[in-house]
Design an enzyme around this catalytic site. Structure first.
Site, PDB file in Angstrom:
ATOM      1  N   ARG A 172      -2.651   1.483 -10.149  1.00  0.00           N
ATOM      2  CA  ARG A 172      -1.755   2.428  -9.469  1.00  0.00           C
ATOM      3  C   ARG A 172      -0.446   2.637 -10.220  1.00  0.00           C
ATOM      4  O   ARG A 172       0.190   3.679 -10.044  1.00  0.00           O
ATOM      5  CB  ARG A 172      -1.487   1.972  -8.029  1.00  0.00           C
ATOM      6  N   ASP A 214       0.819  -1.220   0.000  1.00  0.00           N
ATOM      7  CA  ASP A 214       0.000   0.000   0.000  1.00  0.00           C
ATOM      8  C   ASP A 214       0.852   1.270   0.000  1.00  0.00           C
ATOM      9  O   ASP A 214       0.334   2.370  -0.213  1.00  0.00           O
ATOM     10  CB  ASP A 214      -0.935  -0.005   1.210  1.00  0.00           C
TER      11      ASP A 214
HETATM   12  C1  S3P Z   1      -5.139  -6.044   2.813  1.00  0.00           C
HETATM   13  C2  S3P Z   1      -4.258  -6.683   1.996  1.00  0.00           C
HETATM   14  C3  S3P Z   1      -3.612  -6.041   0.858  1.00  0.00           C
HETATM   15  C4  S3P Z   1      -3.713  -4.527   0.916  1.00  0.00           C
HETATM   16  C5  S3P Z   1      -5.068  -4.045   1.306  1.00  0.00           C
HETATM   17  C6  S3P Z   1      -5.479  -4.624   2.657  1.00  0.00           C
HETATM   18  C7  S3P Z   1      -5.740  -6.807   3.932  1.00  0.00           C
HETATM   19  O1  S3P Z   1      -4.243  -6.473  -0.331  1.00  0.00           O
HETATM   20  O2  S3P Z   1      -3.350  -3.942  -0.311  1.00  0.00           O
HETATM   21  O3  S3P Z   1      -5.069  -2.629   1.408  1.00  0.00           O
HETATM   22  O4  S3P Z   1      -6.324  -6.175   4.851  1.00  0.00           O
HETATM   23  O5  S3P Z   1      -5.641  -8.034   3.918  1.00  0.00           O
HETATM   24  P1  S3P Z   1      -3.758  -7.826  -1.071  1.00  0.00           P
HETATM   25  O6  S3P Z   1      -3.982  -8.931  -0.122  1.00  0.00           O
HETATM   26  O7  S3P Z   1      -4.634  -7.962  -2.285  1.00  0.00           O
HETATM   27  O8  S3P Z   1      -2.326  -7.590  -1.409  1.00  0.00           O
END
Ligand code: S3P
Length: 425
Positions: A338, A307
């Protein structure tokens, strides 16, 4: 819309509670028997989407500003309406896991951005467990017909905490053992919370196992500050030669890689764990000094920084030398593409940034000039561009800045309280 002029960012502030932990706390409170109380619950739209879905699943919710009380019978009830995850990928993917093994059917949908994001990554392993889920070409809406699940051993093809968590949550309703094998470790809030609630979760090296669970008891939890929201303020200090300190921030080691990046780029960083609650360490962070070195990041670094990468791309434009970020193709399926959106907007501000299929090549240090830029409806883009505005010459106008409410409502006031010259229209 925000207008931002050059500023030095310094002082101390509070950031909203951690979104990832809050989603999981609301969901697990729905599976628990009895009353759960969650303090420092972030008020962003994503977390409100999860709360509203849990309400539709029969959980009695009393949402106050900054806290929630949930009463649950220890099992979910068939929703009378569809469940709307709004803009939140975590809500949709984790709930898909929780709902796949129920005795009722449900439909999960979301906003236009979420309905374009890939859901095959959770639907595929859930189907291997016996789930009956219909998609629209691999995307939401997801129609989930509750079914009997069985445990599987699943090696994650993408390093995603959302996919890992969906499979583990489904495993609580499956016969036998469910094992998820990670290639690169992703954030582990689900495992930590399940363990803290007394469920049978085991980690051996890169694999995590769960067994069918009995409902945990209701619990109390204070959500720590979100390090991914804090990152914007810390990075703003490091790129404007300021100094920011923040208290009660989550310091789970699967989330703190941004602190090492700031340090490797030349900022002075201190972070001290003060206590642990529900398996999550928390403490204070201070960042000062100016970054001055480029950075190279590869696929292995990405899950720990997923993120923060748009922000790191901005930082790289402000240090001399070449920075390379690769292995980050996942960014193309976030709230916006992004990789493309960051390239486009930073180029508008005058940065020398080249788009690559899986990241960027960035040549610093080019002075940024204030211009009109767009958030692409993406909260993290909006806040990254506000930080860019603080180090650009002249005035930067950020259109679609209200997207920041998804994770950091009130960002502009907090940024202003740290010295940012930011106006909100
Ligand atoms: C998250 C996992 C991440 C992240 C998202 C929140 C989570 O996504 O980018 O903002 O809370 O498990 P991904 O698991 O798709 O990488």
């Amino acid at each position: 819309m925000w207008r931002v002029r050059p500023s030095t960012i310094g002082g101390s502030a509070s950031v909203p509670g951690d979104k990832s932990i809050a989603h999981r706390a609301l969901m697990l409170a729905g599976l628990a028997r009895g009353t759960s109380v969650i303090q420092n619950l972030p008020s962003g739209e994503d977390v409100r989407s999860t709360a509203s879905c849990m309400g539709r699943l029969g959980v009695v919710l009393d949402l106050q500003s900054g806290s929630a009380r949930l009463d649950s019978a220890g099992e979910l009830r068939a929703p009378e309406q569809e469940l709307n995850a709004g803009n939140s990928g975590t809500t949709m993917r984790l709930l898909a896991g929780m709902l796949a093994g129920q005795t009722f059917s449900s439909r999960l949908t979301g906003d236009a951005s979420l309905r374009r994001r890939p859901m095959g990554r959770v639907v595929d392993p859930l189907r291997q467990m016996g789930a009956l889920i219909a998609t629209r070409d691999g995307c939401a809406p997801l129609d989930i017909a509750g079914s009997n699940l069985h445990g599987i051993t699943y090696t994650l093809p993408v390093a995603s905490a959302q996919v890992k968590s969906a499979v583990l949550l489904a495993g609580l309703f499956a016969t036998g053992t469910t094992t998820v094998i990670e290639i690169v470790p992703a954030r582990d809030h689900t495992e930590r919370m399940l363990t803290a609630l007394g469920l049978n979760v085991r980690r051996h090296g890169m694999s995590v196992q769960v067994e069918r669970g009995t409902p945990p008891n209701g619990f109390e939890l204070t959500v720590p500050g979100d390090i991914s929201s804090a990152a914007f303020l810390l990075a703003a200090a490091a790129v404007t030669d300021g100094a920011v300190s923040l208290d009660s921030i989550g310091l789970n080691p699967t989330r703190t890689a941004i602190l090492s990046v700031l340090e490797r780029m030349g900022a002075s960083v201190t972070a001290a764990i003060e206590r642990e609650e529900t398996g999550e360490p928390r403490g204070s962070i201070a960042v000062s000094g100016r970054i001055e070195r480029p950075i190279c990041l590869c696929a292995e670094d990405v899950p720990g920084l997923v993120d923060e990468l748009p922000l790191i791309a901005l930082l790289a434009t402000q240090v001399a030398g070449e920075s390379v970020i690769e292995g980050a193709a996942e960014l193309r399926v976030k709230e916006a593409d992004r990789i493309a959106a960051v390239t486009q907007e930073l180029q508008v501000l005058g940065a020398d940034i080249e788009e690559r299929p899986d990241g960027w090549r960035i040549h610093g240090k080019r002075p940024l000039r204030g211009r009109k830029v767009q958030s692409h409806g993406d909260h993290r883009l909006a806040m990254m561009l506000a930080v860019a505005g603080a180090c650009a010459q002249g005035e930067t106008t950020i259109e679609g800045a209200e997207a920041a409410d998804v994770s950091f409502p009130g960002f502009a006031s907090v940024f202003a309280s740290l010295g940012a010259a930011i106006d909100e229209d």
